[in-house]
Design a protein around this motif. Structure first.
Motif, short mmCIF file in Angstrom:
data_model
loop_
_atom_site.label_atom_id
_atom_site.label_comp_id
_atom_site.label_asym_id
_atom_site.label_seq_id
_atom_site.Cartn_x
_atom_site.Cartn_y
_atom_site.Cartn_z
N ASP A 55 70.87 106.01 7.03
CA ASP A 55 70.03 105.52 8.12
C ASP A 55 69.57 104.09 7.85
O ASP A 55 69.34 103.32 8.79
CB ASP A 55 68.82 106.44 8.31
CG ASP A 55 67.98 106.04 9.51
OD1 ASP A 55 68.52 106.03 10.62
OD2 ASP A 55 66.79 105.71 9.33
N TYR A 56 69.45 103.72 6.58
CA TYR A 56 69.07 102.34 6.25
C TYR A 56 70.16 101.36 6.71
O TYR A 56 69.86 100.21 7.05
CB TYR A 56 68.84 102.20 4.74
CG TYR A 56 67.49 102.70 4.30
CD1 TYR A 56 66.39 101.85 4.27
CD2 TYR A 56 67.30 104.02 3.92
CE1 TYR A 56 65.14 102.31 3.87
CE2 TYR A 56 66.06 104.49 3.52
CZ TYR A 56 64.99 103.63 3.50
OH TYR A 56 63.75 104.09 3.12
N VAL A 57 71.40 101.81 6.70
CA VAL A 57 72.50 100.97 7.18
C VAL A 57 72.59 101.04 8.69
O VAL A 57 72.74 100.01 9.37
CB VAL A 57 73.83 101.40 6.54
CG1 VAL A 57 74.98 100.56 7.06
CG2 VAL A 57 73.74 101.29 5.01
N GLN A 58 72.47 102.24 9.24
CA GLN A 58 72.62 102.40 10.69
C GLN A 58 71.51 101.71 11.47
O GLN A 58 71.73 101.24 12.59
CB GLN A 58 72.65 103.89 11.03
CG GLN A 58 73.90 104.61 10.53
CD GLN A 58 73.82 106.10 10.71
OE1 GLN A 58 72.83 106.74 10.36
NE2 GLN A 58 74.87 106.69 11.28
N SER A 59 70.31 101.65 10.90
CA SER A 59 69.17 101.04 11.59
C SER A 59 68.92 99.60 11.15
O SER A 59 67.87 99.04 11.42
CB SER A 59 67.91 101.87 11.37
OG SER A 59 67.59 101.94 9.98
N LEU A 60 69.90 99.02 10.48
CA LEU A 60 69.77 97.65 9.98
C LEU A 60 69.48 96.68 11.12
O LEU A 60 70.05 96.77 12.20
CB LEU A 60 71.07 97.24 9.27
CG LEU A 60 71.13 95.81 8.74
CD1 LEU A 60 70.23 95.64 7.53
CD2 LEU A 60 72.58 95.46 8.38
N SER A 61 68.59 95.72 10.85
CA SER A 61 68.30 94.67 11.83
C SER A 61 68.03 93.37 11.08
O SER A 61 67.57 93.38 9.94
CB SER A 61 67.10 95.04 12.71
OG SER A 61 65.93 95.17 11.93
N TRP A 62 68.34 92.27 11.73
CA TRP A 62 68.06 90.96 11.15
C TRP A 62 66.58 90.63 11.35
O TRP A 62 66.07 90.70 12.47
CB TRP A 62 68.90 89.88 11.80
CG TRP A 62 70.38 90.08 11.86
CD1 TRP A 62 71.18 89.98 12.96
CD2 TRP A 62 71.27 90.38 10.78
NE1 TRP A 62 72.48 90.21 12.65
CE2 TRP A 62 72.58 90.45 11.30
CE3 TRP A 62 71.09 90.61 9.41
CZ2 TRP A 62 73.70 90.73 10.53
CZ3 TRP A 62 72.20 90.89 8.63
CH2 TRP A 62 73.48 90.95 9.18
N GLU A 63 65.90 90.26 10.27
CA GLU A 63 64.51 89.80 10.40
C GLU A 63 64.49 88.38 10.97
O GLU A 63 63.70 88.06 11.85
CB GLU A 63 63.81 89.83 9.04
CG GLU A 63 63.67 91.22 8.44
CD GLU A 63 62.67 92.08 9.18
OE1 GLU A 63 61.81 91.52 9.89
OE2 GLU A 63 62.75 93.31 9.05
N SER A 64 65.36 87.54 10.45
CA SER A 64 65.49 86.17 10.94
C SER A 64 66.75 85.58 10.36
O SER A 64 67.34 86.12 9.42
CB SER A 64 64.27 85.32 10.53
OG SER A 64 64.17 85.24 9.12
N CYS A 65 67.18 84.45 10.93
CA CYS A 65 68.33 83.72 10.40
C CYS A 65 67.82 82.51 9.64
O CYS A 65 66.95 81.79 10.13
CB CYS A 65 69.25 83.28 11.53
SG CYS A 65 70.71 82.35 10.97
N VAL A 66 68.32 82.32 8.42
CA VAL A 66 67.85 81.20 7.60
C VAL A 66 68.89 80.09 7.49
O VAL A 66 68.57 78.97 7.09
CB VAL A 66 67.45 81.69 6.19
CG1 VAL A 66 66.28 82.65 6.27
CG2 VAL A 66 68.63 82.35 5.46
N ASP A 67 70.13 80.39 7.83
CA ASP A 67 71.19 79.38 7.73
C ASP A 67 72.33 79.81 8.63
O ASP A 67 72.82 80.93 8.53
CB ASP A 67 71.68 79.25 6.29
CG ASP A 67 72.41 77.95 6.02
OD1 ASP A 67 73.05 77.43 6.96
OD2 ASP A 67 72.34 77.45 4.88
#
Length: 502
Positions: free
Chosen positions: A236-248
Protein backbone atom coordinates in the motif's frame (compact mmCIF):
# COMPACT_ATOMS: atom_id res chain seq x y z
CA UNK A 1 -47.33 81.50 29.75
CA UNK A 2 -46.79 77.92 31.05
CA UNK A 3 -44.12 75.68 29.55
CA UNK A 4 -45.16 72.42 28.08
CA UNK A 5 -43.96 69.43 30.00
CA UNK A 6 -41.10 67.30 28.60
CA UNK A 7 -43.36 64.30 28.31
CA UNK A 8 -45.80 66.26 26.16
CA UNK A 9 -42.99 67.36 23.84
CA UNK A 10 -41.69 63.81 23.53
CA UNK A 11 -45.12 62.54 22.58
CA UNK A 12 -45.43 65.18 19.87
CA UNK A 13 -42.03 64.24 18.40
CA UNK A 14 -42.85 60.53 18.41
CA UNK A 15 -46.08 61.29 16.61
CA UNK A 16 -44.31 63.26 13.91
CA UNK A 17 -41.75 60.43 13.48
CA UNK A 18 -44.51 57.86 13.11
CA UNK A 19 -46.22 59.95 10.44
CA UNK A 20 -42.96 60.24 8.50
CA UNK A 21 -42.37 56.48 8.68
CA UNK A 22 -45.88 55.72 7.49
CA UNK A 23 -45.58 58.22 4.68
CA UNK A 24 -42.28 56.80 3.52
CA UNK A 25 -43.59 53.25 3.62
CA UNK A 26 -46.68 54.20 1.67
CA UNK A 27 -44.63 56.01 -0.94
CA UNK A 28 -42.39 53.00 -1.36
CA UNK A 29 -45.29 50.63 -1.76
CA UNK A 30 -47.09 52.93 -4.20
CA UNK A 31 -43.97 53.68 -6.24
CA UNK A 32 -41.82 50.60 -6.88
CA UNK A 33 -39.38 52.81 -8.73
CA UNK A 34 -38.39 54.28 -5.37
CA UNK A 35 -36.99 50.91 -4.19
CA UNK A 36 -33.32 50.96 -3.08
CA UNK A 37 -31.20 50.15 -6.11
CA UNK A 38 -28.70 47.28 -5.93
CA UNK A 39 -25.09 48.37 -5.78
CA UNK A 40 -23.39 47.57 -9.08
CA UNK A 41 -20.35 45.32 -8.84
CA UNK A 42 -17.21 47.19 -9.82
CA UNK A 43 -14.41 45.17 -11.41
CA UNK A 44 -10.90 46.57 -11.11
CA UNK A 45 -9.82 45.37 -14.57
CA UNK A 46 -13.17 45.44 -16.28
CA UNK A 47 -11.63 46.02 -19.71
CA UNK A 48 -9.08 43.18 -19.42
CA UNK A 49 -9.18 40.97 -22.51
CA UNK A 50 -8.06 37.66 -21.01
CA UNK A 51 -7.47 36.13 -24.46
CA UNK A 52 -5.05 38.93 -25.34
CA UNK A 53 -2.78 38.56 -22.29
CA UNK A 54 0.74 37.75 -23.47
CA UNK A 55 2.65 38.08 -20.23
CA UNK A 56 2.08 37.58 -16.52
CA UNK A 57 4.63 38.05 -13.77
CA UNK A 58 4.56 38.52 -10.05
CA UNK A 59 6.95 38.98 -7.17
CA UNK A 60 6.05 37.40 -3.86
CA UNK A 61 8.16 36.48 -0.85
CA UNK A 62 11.33 37.55 -2.64
CA UNK A 63 10.81 35.41 -5.77
CA UNK A 64 9.77 36.66 -9.19
CA UNK A 65 7.93 34.38 -11.60
CA UNK A 66 7.52 35.41 -15.24
CA UNK A 67 5.27 33.59 -17.69
CA UNK A 68 4.63 34.18 -21.37
CA UNK A 69 1.82 33.25 -23.73
CA UNK A 70 1.73 33.01 -27.52
CA UNK A 71 -2.05 32.84 -27.51
CA UNK A 72 -2.00 29.05 -27.64
CA UNK A 73 0.04 27.98 -24.65
CA UNK A 74 1.89 29.31 -21.59
CA UNK A 75 5.57 28.84 -20.83
CA UNK A 76 8.16 29.98 -18.34
CA UNK A 77 9.48 33.22 -19.86
CA UNK A 78 13.04 32.33 -18.84
CA UNK A 79 13.00 28.63 -19.79
CA UNK A 80 10.44 27.30 -22.22
CA UNK A 81 11.48 23.71 -21.39
CA UNK A 82 10.11 24.08 -17.87
CA UNK A 83 7.13 21.65 -17.50
CA UNK A 84 4.55 24.28 -16.64
CA UNK A 85 1.05 23.33 -15.54
CA UNK A 86 -0.83 25.78 -17.75
CA UNK A 87 -3.96 25.65 -15.63
CA UNK A 88 -2.26 28.02 -13.17
CA UNK A 89 -1.72 31.04 -15.45
CA UNK A 90 -5.11 30.46 -17.04
CA UNK A 91 -6.86 30.61 -13.67
CA UNK A 92 -4.72 33.60 -12.59
CA UNK A 93 -5.70 35.66 -15.63
CA UNK A 94 -9.35 34.71 -15.12
CA UNK A 95 -9.07 35.73 -11.45
CA UNK A 96 -7.64 39.16 -12.39
CA UNK A 97 -10.67 39.84 -14.58
CA UNK A 98 -12.92 39.06 -11.60
CA UNK A 99 -11.21 41.24 -8.96
CA UNK A 100 -13.94 43.38 -7.41
CA UNK A 101 -13.55 46.79 -5.76
CA UNK A 102 -15.38 47.25 -2.44
CA UNK A 103 -14.10 50.77 -1.76
CA UNK A 104 -12.08 53.48 -3.49
CA UNK A 105 -9.77 55.83 -1.59
CA UNK A 106 -9.13 58.86 -3.78
CA UNK A 107 -5.92 60.88 -3.48
CA UNK A 108 -4.45 58.91 -0.57
CA UNK A 109 -1.96 60.85 1.53
CA UNK A 110 0.76 58.21 1.89
CA UNK A 111 0.93 54.84 0.14
CA UNK A 112 2.94 53.55 3.09
CA UNK A 113 -0.22 53.76 5.20
CA UNK A 114 -1.64 50.96 3.06
CA UNK A 115 1.50 48.83 2.77
CA UNK A 116 1.97 49.86 -0.85
CA UNK A 117 5.49 51.29 -0.73
CA UNK A 118 6.80 47.81 0.06
CA UNK A 119 3.94 45.70 -1.28
CA UNK A 120 3.35 42.09 -0.25
CA UNK A 121 3.00 41.21 -3.92
CA UNK A 122 3.53 42.95 -7.25
CA UNK A 123 1.67 41.67 -10.31
CA UNK A 124 2.36 42.75 -13.89
CA UNK A 125 -0.06 41.93 -16.70
CA UNK A 126 0.97 42.45 -20.33
CA UNK A 127 -1.60 42.93 -23.09
CA UNK A 128 -0.46 43.84 -26.61
CA UNK A 129 2.87 45.09 -25.26
CA UNK A 130 1.29 47.34 -22.64
CA UNK A 131 1.94 46.54 -19.01
CA UNK A 132 -0.37 47.11 -16.06
CA UNK A 133 1.26 46.89 -12.66
CA UNK A 134 -0.75 46.02 -9.58
CA UNK A 135 0.65 46.54 -6.09
CA UNK A 136 -1.00 44.49 -3.35
CA UNK A 137 -0.46 45.91 0.12
CA UNK A 138 -1.78 45.33 3.61
CA UNK A 139 -4.96 43.55 4.59
CA UNK A 140 -7.87 45.74 5.58
CA UNK A 141 -8.55 44.17 8.96
CA UNK A 142 -11.70 46.22 9.54
CA UNK A 143 -13.74 45.47 6.41
CA UNK A 144 -11.74 42.64 4.87
CA UNK A 145 -9.91 42.59 1.55
CA UNK A 146 -6.55 44.06 0.56
CA UNK A 147 -5.33 47.52 -0.42
CA UNK A 148 -4.31 47.69 -4.08
CA UNK A 149 -2.82 50.32 -6.33
CA UNK A 150 -2.83 50.20 -10.12
CA UNK A 151 -0.98 53.49 -10.61
CA UNK A 152 -3.97 55.72 -11.36
CA UNK A 153 -3.54 57.69 -8.12
CA UNK A 154 -6.23 55.88 -6.16
CA UNK A 155 -6.05 53.10 -3.61
CA UNK A 156 -8.63 50.38 -3.87
CA UNK A 157 -9.87 47.82 -1.40
CA UNK A 158 -10.38 44.61 -3.33
CA UNK A 159 -11.62 41.15 -2.43
CA UNK A 160 -9.18 39.11 -0.37
CA UNK A 161 -8.71 36.35 -2.99
CA UNK A 162 -6.28 38.51 -4.94
CA UNK A 163 -3.23 37.78 -2.80
CA UNK A 164 -3.74 34.01 -2.51
CA UNK A 165 -3.94 33.85 -6.31
CA UNK A 166 -0.26 34.87 -6.60
CA UNK A 167 1.45 33.22 -3.62
CA UNK A 168 3.08 30.58 -5.84
CA UNK A 169 6.74 30.02 -6.60
CA UNK A 170 7.78 28.67 -9.99
CA UNK A 171 8.08 25.09 -8.73
CA UNK A 172 4.56 25.29 -7.34
CA UNK A 173 3.41 25.57 -10.96
CA UNK A 174 5.25 22.53 -12.24
CA UNK A 175 3.37 19.77 -14.00
CA UNK A 176 4.59 16.66 -12.21
CA UNK A 177 4.71 13.23 -13.79
CA UNK A 178 1.60 11.12 -13.36
CA UNK A 179 1.94 8.03 -11.22
CA UNK A 180 0.24 4.93 -12.65
CA UNK A 181 -2.73 3.13 -11.14
CA UNK A 182 -1.12 0.20 -9.33
CA UNK A 183 -4.30 -1.39 -8.04
CA UNK A 184 -3.76 -4.62 -10.00
CA UNK A 185 -0.26 -5.83 -9.05
CA UNK A 186 1.16 -9.21 -10.04
CA UNK A 187 4.75 -8.84 -8.81
CA UNK A 188 6.83 -6.45 -6.74
CA UNK A 189 10.60 -6.54 -6.38
CA UNK A 190 12.14 -4.44 -3.62
CA UNK A 191 15.89 -4.14 -4.14
CA UNK A 192 17.39 -2.42 -1.09
CA UNK A 193 20.85 -2.01 0.36
CA UNK A 194 20.12 -4.66 2.97
CA UNK A 195 18.03 -7.23 1.08
CA UNK A 196 15.97 -8.10 -1.97
CA UNK A 197 12.32 -9.11 -1.75
CA UNK A 198 10.72 -10.72 -4.80
CA UNK A 199 6.99 -10.87 -4.07
CA UNK A 200 4.36 -12.52 -6.31
CA UNK A 201 0.59 -12.52 -6.31
CA UNK A 202 -0.59 -16.05 -7.17
CA UNK A 203 -4.18 -17.17 -6.80
CA UNK A 204 -5.11 -20.85 -6.49
CA UNK A 205 -1.44 -21.69 -6.91
CA UNK A 206 -1.29 -24.89 -4.88
CA UNK A 207 1.91 -23.54 -3.35
CA UNK A 208 0.42 -23.61 0.15
CA UNK A 209 -1.94 -25.93 1.98
CA UNK A 210 -4.54 -23.15 1.94
CA UNK A 211 -5.65 -21.20 -1.13
CA UNK A 212 -6.32 -18.26 1.17
CA UNK A 213 -2.63 -17.49 0.84
CA UNK A 214 -2.12 -15.46 -2.33
CA UNK A 215 1.17 -13.61 -1.74
CA UNK A 216 4.46 -15.48 -1.96
CA UNK A 217 8.15 -14.65 -1.64
CA UNK A 218 10.41 -16.27 -4.24
CA UNK A 219 13.45 -17.64 -2.40
CA UNK A 220 15.72 -19.34 -4.91
CA UNK A 221 13.36 -21.88 -6.46
CA UNK A 222 11.00 -21.97 -3.50
CA UNK A 223 7.88 -19.92 -2.95
CA UNK A 224 7.42 -18.97 0.69
CA UNK A 225 3.99 -18.15 2.03
CA UNK A 226 3.38 -14.54 3.10
CA UNK A 227 0.69 -13.06 5.29
CA UNK A 228 -1.87 -11.41 3.02
CA UNK A 229 -2.73 -8.46 5.25
CA UNK A 230 0.86 -7.62 6.16
CA UNK A 231 2.05 -7.91 2.58
CA UNK A 232 -0.76 -5.74 1.26
CA UNK A 233 -0.02 -3.17 3.97
CA UNK A 234 3.57 -3.06 2.68
CA UNK A 235 2.47 -2.71 -0.94
CA UNK A 236 0.00 0.00 0.00
CA UNK A 237 2.97 2.32 0.54
CA UNK A 238 3.77 1.89 -3.15
CA UNK A 239 0.18 1.93 -4.39
CA UNK A 240 -0.66 5.13 -2.48
CA UNK A 241 2.59 6.87 -3.39
CA UNK A 242 2.32 10.60 -4.10
CA UNK A 243 4.78 13.35 -4.87
CA UNK A 244 5.14 15.88 -2.05
CA UNK A 245 6.86 18.36 -4.35
CA UNK A 246 9.28 18.56 -7.26
CA UNK A 247 12.78 19.78 -6.44
CA UNK A 248 14.45 19.47 -9.85
CA UNK A 249 12.88 19.10 -13.28
CA UNK A 250 16.07 18.46 -15.24
CA UNK A 251 18.69 16.93 -12.97
CA UNK A 252 22.03 16.04 -14.54
CA UNK A 253 24.31 13.22 -13.39
CA UNK A 254 26.04 15.32 -10.74
CA UNK A 255 22.71 16.50 -9.35
CA UNK A 256 21.33 12.97 -9.34
CA UNK A 257 24.37 11.91 -7.34
CA UNK A 258 23.72 14.73 -4.86
CA UNK A 259 20.19 13.39 -4.38
CA UNK A 260 21.49 9.84 -3.86
CA UNK A 261 19.79 8.67 -7.05
CA UNK A 262 22.85 7.57 -9.00
CA UNK A 263 22.98 4.58 -6.64
CA UNK A 264 19.47 4.40 -5.13
CA UNK A 265 18.88 3.33 -1.55
CA UNK A 266 15.80 1.40 -2.68
CA UNK A 267 14.57 0.41 -6.14
CA UNK A 268 11.00 -0.84 -6.44
CA UNK A 269 9.92 -2.63 -9.62
CA UNK A 270 6.19 -3.24 -9.98
CA UNK A 271 4.59 -5.47 -12.60
CA UNK A 272 0.92 -4.61 -12.95
CA UNK A 273 -2.03 -4.64 -15.32
CA UNK A 274 -3.10 -1.31 -16.77
CA UNK A 275 -6.36 -0.49 -18.50
CA UNK A 276 -6.16 1.69 -21.59
CA UNK A 277 -8.52 3.00 -24.26
CA UNK A 278 -7.50 1.80 -27.72
CA UNK A 279 -8.58 3.39 -31.00
CA UNK A 280 -10.46 0.75 -33.00
CA UNK A 281 -10.04 2.67 -36.24
CA UNK A 282 -13.81 2.89 -36.56
CA UNK A 283 -16.24 5.76 -36.08
CA UNK A 284 -19.86 5.91 -34.95
CA UNK A 285 -22.81 7.45 -36.80
CA UNK A 286 -21.74 10.92 -35.64
CA UNK A 287 -18.21 10.45 -36.95
CA UNK A 288 -16.75 10.08 -33.46
CA UNK A 289 -13.87 7.68 -32.93
CA UNK A 290 -14.83 4.39 -31.31
CA UNK A 291 -12.53 3.21 -28.53
CA UNK A 292 -12.42 -0.09 -26.71
CA UNK A 293 -10.99 -0.97 -23.31
CA UNK A 294 -7.88 -3.10 -23.31
CA UNK A 295 -5.84 -4.55 -20.46
CA UNK A 296 -2.11 -5.00 -20.87
CA UNK A 297 0.96 -5.77 -18.80
CA UNK A 298 3.05 -2.82 -17.66
CA UNK A 299 6.04 -2.10 -15.44
CA UNK A 300 6.73 0.79 -13.10
CA UNK A 301 10.14 1.41 -11.51
CA UNK A 302 10.64 3.81 -8.61
CA UNK A 303 14.06 4.82 -7.32
CA UNK A 304 14.50 6.28 -3.83
CA UNK A 305 17.62 8.18 -2.84
CA UNK A 306 18.81 10.05 0.24
CA UNK A 307 16.73 11.35 3.11
CA UNK A 308 15.89 15.04 3.19
CA UNK A 309 15.41 16.71 6.57
CA UNK A 310 14.31 13.40 8.08
CA UNK A 311 10.69 13.61 6.94
CA UNK A 312 11.22 13.15 3.20
CA UNK A 313 13.29 11.24 0.68
CA UNK A 314 14.38 12.10 -2.84
CA UNK A 315 12.78 9.90 -5.48
CA UNK A 316 12.24 9.63 -9.21
CA UNK A 317 10.74 7.40 -11.85
CA UNK A 318 13.58 5.37 -13.32
CA UNK A 319 15.41 7.17 -16.17
CA UNK A 320 13.50 10.41 -15.53
CA UNK A 321 15.35 13.69 -14.91
CA UNK A 322 12.61 14.95 -12.61
CA UNK A 323 13.35 14.58 -8.90
CA UNK A 324 10.70 14.69 -6.19
CA UNK A 325 10.30 14.54 -2.45
CA UNK A 326 8.22 11.69 -1.04
CA UNK A 327 7.23 10.73 2.50
CA UNK A 328 10.21 9.15 4.27
CA UNK A 329 7.93 6.44 5.68
CA UNK A 330 7.83 4.89 2.21
CA UNK A 331 11.59 4.44 2.24
CA UNK A 332 11.63 3.24 5.86
CA UNK A 333 9.08 0.51 5.25
CA UNK A 334 10.62 -0.73 2.01
CA UNK A 335 14.13 -0.61 3.44
CA UNK A 336 13.52 -2.37 6.73
CA UNK A 337 10.63 -4.78 6.12
CA UNK A 338 11.96 -8.31 5.73
CA UNK A 339 10.64 -11.83 5.29
CA UNK A 340 10.25 -12.34 9.04
CA UNK A 341 7.87 -9.38 9.13
CA UNK A 342 5.76 -10.83 6.31
CA UNK A 343 5.49 -14.46 7.40
CA UNK A 344 2.02 -15.74 8.29
CA UNK A 345 1.08 -15.97 11.96
CA UNK A 346 -1.99 -18.15 11.36
CA UNK A 347 -2.17 -21.26 13.50
CA UNK A 348 -4.31 -23.10 10.98
CA UNK A 349 -6.16 -22.01 7.84
CA UNK A 350 -8.20 -24.95 6.68
CA UNK A 351 -10.79 -25.15 3.96
CA UNK A 352 -12.96 -27.88 5.43
CA UNK A 353 -14.55 -28.59 2.06
CA UNK A 354 -11.22 -30.12 1.00
CA UNK A 355 -11.03 -32.48 4.00
CA UNK A 356 -12.27 -36.05 3.56
CA UNK A 357 -11.09 -37.52 6.88
CA UNK A 358 -8.94 -36.82 9.91
CA UNK A 359 -6.95 -38.60 12.58
CA UNK A 360 -7.10 -36.95 16.00
CA UNK A 361 -4.63 -38.16 18.62
CA UNK A 362 -5.13 -37.05 22.22
CA UNK A 363 -3.58 -38.75 25.27
CA UNK A 364 -2.05 -41.40 22.99
CA UNK A 365 -5.50 -42.41 21.71
CA UNK A 366 -6.21 -41.91 18.00
CA UNK A 367 -9.70 -41.32 16.69
CA UNK A 368 -10.31 -41.63 12.95
CA UNK A 369 -13.23 -39.57 11.70
CA UNK A 370 -14.68 -39.25 8.21
CA UNK A 371 -16.22 -36.16 6.71
CA UNK A 372 -19.02 -36.92 4.30
CA UNK A 373 -22.41 -35.78 3.07
CA UNK A 374 -25.67 -37.49 3.68
CA UNK A 375 -29.27 -36.93 2.70
CA UNK A 376 -31.60 -35.54 5.32
CA UNK A 377 -35.38 -35.46 5.04
CA UNK A 378 -37.22 -32.70 6.84
CA UNK A 379 -40.72 -32.84 8.30
CA UNK A 380 -42.17 -31.73 4.96
CA UNK A 381 -40.57 -34.64 3.17
CA UNK A 382 -38.01 -32.51 1.34
CA UNK A 383 -34.55 -34.01 1.03
CA UNK A 384 -31.35 -31.99 1.37
CA UNK A 385 -27.70 -32.82 1.76
CA UNK A 386 -25.69 -31.92 4.83
CA UNK A 387 -22.08 -32.45 5.79
CA UNK A 388 -21.39 -34.61 8.83
CA UNK A 389 -18.45 -36.16 10.66
CA UNK A 390 -18.61 -39.90 11.34
CA UNK A 391 -16.75 -42.00 13.90
CA UNK A 392 -17.14 -45.74 13.27
CA UNK A 393 -20.17 -44.91 11.15
CA UNK A 394 -21.83 -42.87 13.88
CA UNK A 395 -22.34 -39.13 13.55
CA UNK A 396 -20.25 -36.98 15.92
CA UNK A 397 -20.81 -33.26 16.31
CA UNK A 398 -17.23 -31.96 16.15
CA UNK A 399 -17.65 -29.28 13.47
CA UNK A 400 -17.84 -26.33 15.88
CA UNK A 401 -14.89 -27.62 17.89
CA UNK A 402 -12.77 -27.91 14.75
CA UNK A 403 -13.77 -24.35 13.89
CA UNK A 404 -12.37 -23.37 17.30
CA UNK A 405 -9.12 -24.88 16.08
CA UNK A 406 -8.97 -22.49 13.13
CA UNK A 407 -9.88 -19.60 15.43
CA UNK A 408 -6.70 -20.06 17.48
CA UNK A 409 -4.30 -17.11 17.25
CA UNK A 410 -0.57 -17.01 17.71
CA UNK A 411 0.83 -15.39 20.83
CA UNK A 412 4.50 -15.29 19.82
CA UNK A 413 7.04 -16.77 17.44
CA UNK A 414 10.56 -18.16 17.67
CA UNK A 415 12.44 -19.79 14.80
CA UNK A 416 14.78 -21.55 17.19
CA UNK A 417 12.04 -23.20 19.26
CA UNK A 418 12.02 -27.01 19.22
CA UNK A 419 9.53 -29.49 20.71
CA UNK A 420 11.06 -30.90 23.89
CA UNK A 421 7.91 -32.09 25.66
CA UNK A 422 5.04 -34.38 24.80
CA UNK A 423 2.22 -33.49 22.46
CA UNK A 424 -1.13 -32.41 23.83
CA UNK A 425 -2.89 -33.12 20.55
CA UNK A 426 -2.08 -34.15 16.97
CA UNK A 427 -4.39 -33.55 14.01
CA UNK A 428 -3.79 -35.12 10.60
CA UNK A 429 -6.18 -34.02 7.88
CA UNK A 430 -6.55 -35.95 4.61
CA UNK A 431 -7.75 -33.90 1.66
CA UNK A 432 -9.00 -34.20 -1.92
CA UNK A 433 -6.51 -31.64 -3.29
CA UNK A 434 -3.73 -31.96 -5.86
CA UNK A 435 -1.12 -30.69 -3.43
CA UNK A 436 -0.82 -30.83 0.32
CA UNK A 437 -3.11 -33.86 0.43
CA UNK A 438 -2.07 -34.38 4.04
CA UNK A 439 -1.81 -31.57 6.60
CA UNK A 440 -0.57 -32.31 10.10
CA UNK A 441 -0.65 -29.92 13.02
CA UNK A 442 0.78 -30.81 16.43
CA UNK A 443 0.48 -28.91 19.69
CA UNK A 444 3.39 -29.52 22.08
CA UNK A 445 3.57 -28.59 25.72
CA UNK A 446 6.06 -25.75 26.02
CA UNK A 447 5.55 -24.02 29.34
CA UNK A 448 2.71 -23.44 31.79
CA UNK A 449 0.91 -21.03 29.48
CA UNK A 450 2.01 -21.85 25.93
CA UNK A 451 1.96 -24.55 23.32
CA UNK A 452 4.51 -24.81 20.52
CA UNK A 453 2.76 -25.41 17.21
CA UNK A 454 4.22 -27.63 14.52
CA UNK A 455 2.53 -27.34 11.11
CA UNK A 456 3.72 -29.71 8.39
CA UNK A 457 7.08 -30.04 10.13
CA UNK A 458 7.66 -26.33 10.76
CA UNK A 459 7.79 -25.14 14.37
CA UNK A 460 7.78 -21.42 14.95
CA UNK A 461 4.54 -20.21 16.47
CA UNK A 462 3.14 -20.35 19.98
CA UNK A 463 -0.49 -20.27 21.09
CA UNK A 464 -2.39 -20.31 24.36
CA UNK A 465 -2.08 -23.70 26.07
CA UNK A 466 -5.36 -23.34 27.92
CA UNK A 467 -7.25 -22.87 24.63
CA UNK A 468 -5.66 -25.99 23.13
CA UNK A 469 -6.43 -28.11 26.19
CA UNK A 470 -10.04 -26.91 26.14
CA UNK A 471 -10.37 -28.00 22.49
CA UNK A 472 -8.72 -31.36 23.24
CA UNK A 473 -10.96 -32.02 26.25
CA UNK A 474 -14.08 -31.14 24.31
CA UNK A 475 -13.13 -33.43 21.42
CA UNK A 476 -12.45 -36.35 23.74
CA UNK A 477 -15.82 -35.77 25.39
CA UNK A 478 -17.61 -35.79 22.04
CA UNK A 479 -15.67 -38.67 20.50
CA UNK A 480 -15.98 -40.95 23.54
CA UNK A 481 -19.56 -39.97 24.24
CA UNK A 482 -18.69 -39.09 27.83
CA UNK A 483 -19.97 -35.91 29.45
CA UNK A 484 -17.84 -33.93 31.84
CA UNK A 485 -19.86 -35.33 34.77
CA UNK A 486 -19.17 -38.87 33.61
CA UNK A 487 -15.47 -38.08 33.29
CA UNK A 488 -15.43 -36.62 36.81
CA UNK A 489 -17.22 -39.74 38.13
CA UNK A 490 -14.70 -42.00 36.41
CA UNK A 491 -11.86 -40.02 37.93
CA UNK A 492 -13.47 -40.24 41.40
CA UNK A 493 -13.92 -44.00 41.04
CA UNK A 494 -10.31 -44.33 39.99
CA UNK A 495 -9.23 -42.34 43.03
CA UNK A 496 -11.39 -44.60 45.29
CA UNK A 497 -9.84 -47.73 43.80
CA UNK A 498 -6.39 -46.33 44.41
CA UNK A 499 -7.30 -45.63 48.05
CA UNK A 500 -8.67 -49.15 48.58
CA UNK A 501 -5.52 -50.63 47.10
CA UNK A 502 -3.49 -48.66 49.57
Amino acid sequence: MKRKSRSTTLLILLGVLLVLILATTAATLLNPDNQVEEVETVYLLSDLDTDAVTGLSWTYDGETVSLASDGESWTDADDDSFPLDESYPESMVAALAEVTVTKTIEEPAELSEYGLEEPACTVTVTVDGEETELLIGDENTLDGGYYLSNGDGNVYIVDDSILSTFTYSLYDLIEMETLPDLSDISQVTVDAETQTLDIYYLEDSGLAYSDEYTWFLLDGEDYLTLDNDTTEALLDYVQSLSWESCVDYNADEDELAAYGLNDPTVTVTVAYTETVQVDTGETDDDGETIYETEERDATFVLEIGDYYEGDYCYARIADSQMVYLIDADVCDVLLYTGYDDLRPDDILLMDWDTVTSAEITIDNVTYTVERTTQEVEDEDGETTEETVWLLDGEEVDIENTLDDLTDLTSTDSDDSATPERSAIAVFTFYRNTDTYQTVTITFYQYDSSSCLVELNGETRLFCDREDVEAIADELVSILTGETEEEEDTSEDEADTDDTEDE
